[in-house]
Design a protein around this motif. Structure first.
Motif, mmCIF file in Angstrom:
data_model
loop_
_atom_site.group_PDB
_atom_site.id
_atom_site.type_symbol
_atom_site.label_atom_id
_atom_site.label_comp_id
_atom_site.label_asym_id
_atom_site.label_seq_id
_atom_site.Cartn_x
_atom_site.Cartn_y
_atom_site.Cartn_z
ATOM 1 N N GLU A 234 0.654 -1.249 -0.017
ATOM 2 C CA GLU A 234 -0.115 -0.016 0.137
ATOM 3 C C GLU A 234 0.784 1.371 0.098
ATOM 4 O O GLU A 234 0.251 2.350 0.036
ATOM 5 C CB GLU A 234 -0.866 -0.095 1.463
ATOM 6 C CG GLU A 234 -2.014 -1.047 1.308
ATOM 7 C CD GLU A 234 -2.924 -1.027 0.222
ATOM 8 O OE1 GLU A 234 -3.121 -0.010 -0.456
ATOM 9 O OE2 GLU A 234 -4.120 -1.862 0.204
ATOM 10 N N ASN A 269 -12.567 4.243 -3.341
ATOM 11 C CA ASN A 269 -11.832 3.972 -4.753
ATOM 12 C C ASN A 269 -11.334 5.032 -5.290
ATOM 13 O O ASN A 269 -12.000 5.208 -6.552
ATOM 14 C CB ASN A 269 -12.582 2.817 -5.553
ATOM 15 C CG ASN A 269 -11.941 2.195 -6.470
ATOM 16 O OD1 ASN A 269 -10.588 2.095 -6.185
ATOM 17 N ND2 ASN A 269 -12.428 1.849 -7.691
ATOM 18 N N ARG A 270 -10.895 5.947 -4.654
ATOM 19 C CA ARG A 270 -10.335 7.111 -5.552
ATOM 20 C C ARG A 270 -9.277 6.978 -6.223
ATOM 21 O O ARG A 270 -8.225 6.203 -5.967
ATOM 22 C CB ARG A 270 -10.202 8.595 -4.184
ATOM 23 C CG ARG A 270 -11.164 8.388 -3.360
ATOM 24 C CD ARG A 270 -10.912 9.750 -2.299
ATOM 25 N NE ARG A 270 -9.702 9.555 -1.653
ATOM 26 C CZ ARG A 270 -9.021 10.557 -0.943
ATOM 27 N NH1 ARG A 270 -9.570 11.625 -0.944
ATOM 28 N NH2 ARG A 270 -7.765 10.481 -0.446
ATOM 29 N N ASP A 272 -11.326 6.752 -8.773
ATOM 30 C CA ASP A 272 -12.227 6.282 -9.964
ATOM 31 C C ASP A 272 -13.690 6.545 -9.369
ATOM 32 O O ASP A 272 -14.554 7.078 -10.175
ATOM 33 C CB ASP A 272 -12.280 4.746 -9.774
ATOM 34 C CG ASP A 272 -10.879 4.270 -10.634
ATOM 35 O OD1 ASP A 272 -10.445 5.117 -11.125
ATOM 36 O OD2 ASP A 272 -10.420 3.230 -10.156
ATOM 37 N N ASP A 273 -13.833 6.659 -7.936
ATOM 38 C CA ASP A 273 -15.433 6.886 -7.352
ATOM 39 C C ASP A 273 -15.433 8.530 -7.642
ATOM 40 O O ASP A 273 -16.293 9.054 -7.963
ATOM 41 C CB ASP A 273 -15.161 6.669 -5.905
ATOM 42 C CG ASP A 273 -15.332 5.392 -5.867
ATOM 43 O OD1 ASP A 273 -15.614 4.551 -6.682
ATOM 44 O OD2 ASP A 273 -15.414 4.945 -4.409
ATOM 45 N N LYS A 322 -6.353 5.911 -1.692
ATOM 46 C CA LYS A 322 -7.614 5.795 -2.588
ATOM 47 C C LYS A 322 -8.743 5.795 -1.395
ATOM 48 O O LYS A 322 -10.107 6.132 -1.760
ATOM 49 C CB LYS A 322 -7.609 4.241 -3.118
ATOM 50 C CG LYS A 322 -7.644 3.065 -2.148
ATOM 51 C CD LYS A 322 -7.788 1.657 -2.602
ATOM 52 C CE LYS A 322 -7.854 0.764 -1.723
ATOM 53 N NZ LYS A 322 -9.067 0.613 -0.978
ATOM 54 N N ASP A 323 -8.429 5.832 -0.207
ATOM 55 C CA ASP A 323 -9.584 5.780 1.029
ATOM 56 C C ASP A 323 -9.625 7.177 1.567
ATOM 57 O O ASP A 323 -8.799 7.972 1.332
ATOM 58 C CB ASP A 323 -9.290 4.762 2.016
ATOM 59 C CG ASP A 323 -9.297 3.282 1.511
ATOM 60 O OD1 ASP A 323 -9.957 3.209 0.680
ATOM 61 O OD2 ASP A 323 -8.520 2.739 2.186
ATOM 62 N N TYR A 372 -1.893 12.406 -8.950
ATOM 63 C CA TYR A 372 -3.468 12.708 -9.233
ATOM 64 C C TYR A 372 -3.855 13.902 -9.637
ATOM 65 O O TYR A 372 -4.840 14.309 -9.813
ATOM 66 C CB TYR A 372 -4.200 12.556 -7.604
ATOM 67 C CG TYR A 372 -3.769 11.279 -6.857
ATOM 68 C CD1 TYR A 372 -4.609 9.946 -7.483
ATOM 69 C CD2 TYR A 372 -2.817 10.960 -6.235
ATOM 70 C CE1 TYR A 372 -4.332 8.703 -6.974
ATOM 71 C CE2 TYR A 372 -2.452 9.842 -5.757
ATOM 72 C CZ TYR A 372 -3.293 8.615 -6.070
ATOM 73 O OH TYR A 372 -3.005 7.461 -5.413
#
Length: 637
Positions: A234, A269-270, A272-273, A322-323, A372
């Motif tokens: 991670e 799911n950043r 993508d979310d 992502k969280d 990002y």
């Protein structure tokens, strides 16, 4: 992790602690004076060695190695007592004895519905019992705090081994347990760091002038260094940085009842979310190790994605990008941002915000911004003190970290996005004081104590006044000063501070003074020959279409946009409005959005639902913070 105790077990635990306390005190009384005690007795009564002598005395009393006790305290607080003020993790004094009110935790985060009597939240009370003292004394008196901390460390040794260890290595389990749950990676990491500094020695003068030191112990080897296995997959960090991964808690606060609440983040799911559009800079208000330990406790109710150490810039990632980490005190900002904590105290910024910290953090930010697609400007790289409350009831109580002593100008240069240059002769300006020479008076007012003027040090802000003269009253925010009184020099009075890198519309110029529109008012700052401002040629200015348009803490969809099964969030105006005739710098428009998330193990069919609305909002540089305004309420200036 350990499960929480029920009432009967808690009562038995209290009896056991009292019994151990008697054992600890009995051992202390029976011990002859050792070398540390003799050194303490011979030390001259110098006011700058009070805490050094307190460590030696407490170590002798409870048969704890002096260097070990001092190393533990150093890793917890760097021996600072912060004038009895509570750290953000709930700790007091050099030994960081914790006492957290459970109701305050619930108010901080409503997802902490139910909390048990987690002993890691109440070590202050436990330590007070061990020395038969008053918890309030342990908060205010560093000497009493050190003594109680020594008793607590000895108690942890008795708890883990049944007796006090004969050599320094045998104290390792007690040190790990003192930092929190000994089964967590953070607790083992804390203990390892304590033994690292034991092998090096430390010497330091604290912010209050206390001179402390302990010699290195060459053979300070812990009895065990086995850590729980950690999945480093991670880890999201540039290869050239010293990074490690220690996961924050994603667990219920009551293991037997997951519906009662959980911490310290939400899975997602950043990107993508939804987009990640910003990075929020924090300071910890507690030590690096204590921060990491706190984030591994679900009852803490907060975590950031990364934590950066002051001394060398080491980085610990704790939440996958992502969280959604709970770091900004704003659901909307948490949804779209990455949180980076920096070890330090806002009021002591100059002693904590080191060059290794700045450089490591800047490299991390550049890496994340590239990954990002986050713009490198002060709208998207912002401080926690620039995040507004989401509801009117919380306005005025927002955080003020990283505070006035964070060098934004240098930090943005390291990131590769230096402040604007050139003469500020347009309709907007960038706040740009010279950090090194700008040293305004700042005061700190700890609870139940007189206000103190902080040592003069470089600062990142300009004071704002009601008129263009040095003796005019400081600007006053009606939210911070509802009685109508003038603004103050208090560190947390953000209603009269324009921070470096922020952009504002020009209202008027008068000699060496410049007025900007700020908080619905005309605010004057001293700007001789443009020394404290820079051009803001790229600033987008908007003005209200009518008088008194409302502002908001988040760009929420309308109630009708929410699907069945999800309770709509109420959009409440903040207690800030924009009068007619004023202009403000605005950011990139955003569509109304919300995100519903809850604990994954609850199997909620609506979990991870994005709610989109038809309204478009515009972020506005309104005061020291950014707020949202409906785009339909604004027009280009």
């Amino acid at each position: 992790m350990r499960t929480r105790t029920n009432d009967a077990e808690a009562a038995h635990s209290r009896k056991r602690r009292r019994a151990r306390a008697a054992t600890v005190l009995a051992v202390a009384i029976a011990l002859p004076a050792n070398a540390s005690a003799a050194a303490f007795a011979d030390t001259p009564e110098r006011p700058d060695t009070v805490q050094q002598r307190a460590f030696e005395s407490a170590a002798a009393e409870f048969d704890v190695p002096t260097s070990l006790l001092m190393a533990v305290s150093f890793q917890l607080t760097r021996w600072e007592d912060h004038h009895g003020e509570q750290s953000r993790a709930g700790g007091y004094g050099p030994m960081h004895l914790v006492e957290i009110d459970e109701q305050e935790l619930r108010e901080r985060n409503p997802k902490l519905v139910k909390l048990g009597a987690d002993p890691t939240l109440h070590t202050l009370t436990e330590a007070a019992e061990l020395v038969d003292g008053a918890p309030e004394d342990l908060k205010a008196d560093p000497v009493a705090n050190i003594r109680a901390g020594a008793a607590l460390l000895a108690d942890r040794a008795l708890d883990s081994a049944g007796e006090l260890p004969e050599d320094v290595g045998g104290w390792y389990p007690a040190v790990a347990e003192l930092s929190g749950d000994p089964d967590t990676t953070a607790a083992r990491s804390f203990a390892d760091d304590v033994y690292d500094v034991l092998g090096q020695g430390r010497a330091r003068t604290t912010s209050t002038g206390q001179r402390l030191a302990f010699p290195k112990i060459a053979d300070a080897q812990p009895a065990t260094t086995a850590r729980p296995a950690v999945d480093e997959s991670e880890l999201e960090c540039p290869e050239e940085l010293d990074c490690r991964y220690i996961p924050a808690a994603y667990e219920p606060t009551d293991p037997e009842d997951p519906a009662a609440g959980y911490g310290n983040y939400d899975t997602a799911n950043r990107p993508d979310d939804f987009d990640i559009d910003s990075i929020v800079i924090h300071d910890t208000e507690v030590s690096y190790e204590s921060t990491i330990t706190a984030f591994q406790n679900p009852a803490h109710g907060a975590a950031a994605h990364y934590v950066v150490r002051s001394s060398d810039g080491q980085i610990t990632q704790m939440v996958p990008v992502k969280d959604m980490a709970w770091h900004a005190g704003s659901w909307e900002r948490n949804t779209h941002s990455i949180g980076i904590e920096h070890e330090g105290w806002a009021a002591e910024g100059g002693t904590w915000y080191t060059e290794p910290m700045y450089r490591a953090s800047a490299k991390l930010v550049r890496h994340l911004a590239d990954e990002y697609d986050i713009p490198l400007d002060r709208e998207h790289i912002l401080g926690h003190d620039e995040v507004t409350a989401e509801a009117p009831a919380k306005a005025g109580g927002e955080h003020y970290d990283p505070g006035p002593f964070w060098d934004w100008t240098h930090y943005m240069e390291l990131i590769g996005a230096p402040s604007d240059s050139g003469t500020a002769d347009g309709d907007a300006v960038t706040i740009n004081p010279d950090f090194e020479t700008n040293r305004p008076e700042v005061t700190s007012c700890p609870p139940d104590e007189d206000c103190q003027v902080l040592p003069a040090q470089p600062a990142n802000f300009l004071y704002l006044r009601t008129e263009p003269r040095d003796d005019a009253p400081l600007l006053s925010s009606p939210v911070l000063h509802p009685d109508g009184g003038p603004g103050t020099t208090k560190i947390d009075d953000w209603g009269n501070k324009a921070g470096a890198g922020r952009q504002y519309a020009v209202a008027e110029r008068s000699g060496d003074w410049l007025a900007i529109w700020f908080d619905g008012q005309k605010a004057w700052l001293h700007d001789p020959d443009g020394a404290n401002t820079a051009a803001a040629d790229d600033a987008e200015l908007r003005t209200p279409v009518r008088d008194g348009i409302p502002t908001y803490g988040r760009p929420l969809p309308a109630a009708a946009d929410y699907p069945d099964g999800i309770e709509p969030e109420e959009l409440e105006p903040l207690p800030y409005t924009i009068p007619a005739g004023q202009a403000y710098v605005t950011g990139s428009p955003v569509d109304a959005i919300d995100y519903y998330a809850t604990y994954d193990e609850l199997d909620d069919p609506n979990n991870h639902t994005q709610i989109n609305g038809s309204e478009t909002y515009v972020p506005v540089s309104y005061n020291h913070r950014w707020v949202y305004v409906k785009q339909s309420d604004l027009e280009r200036a």
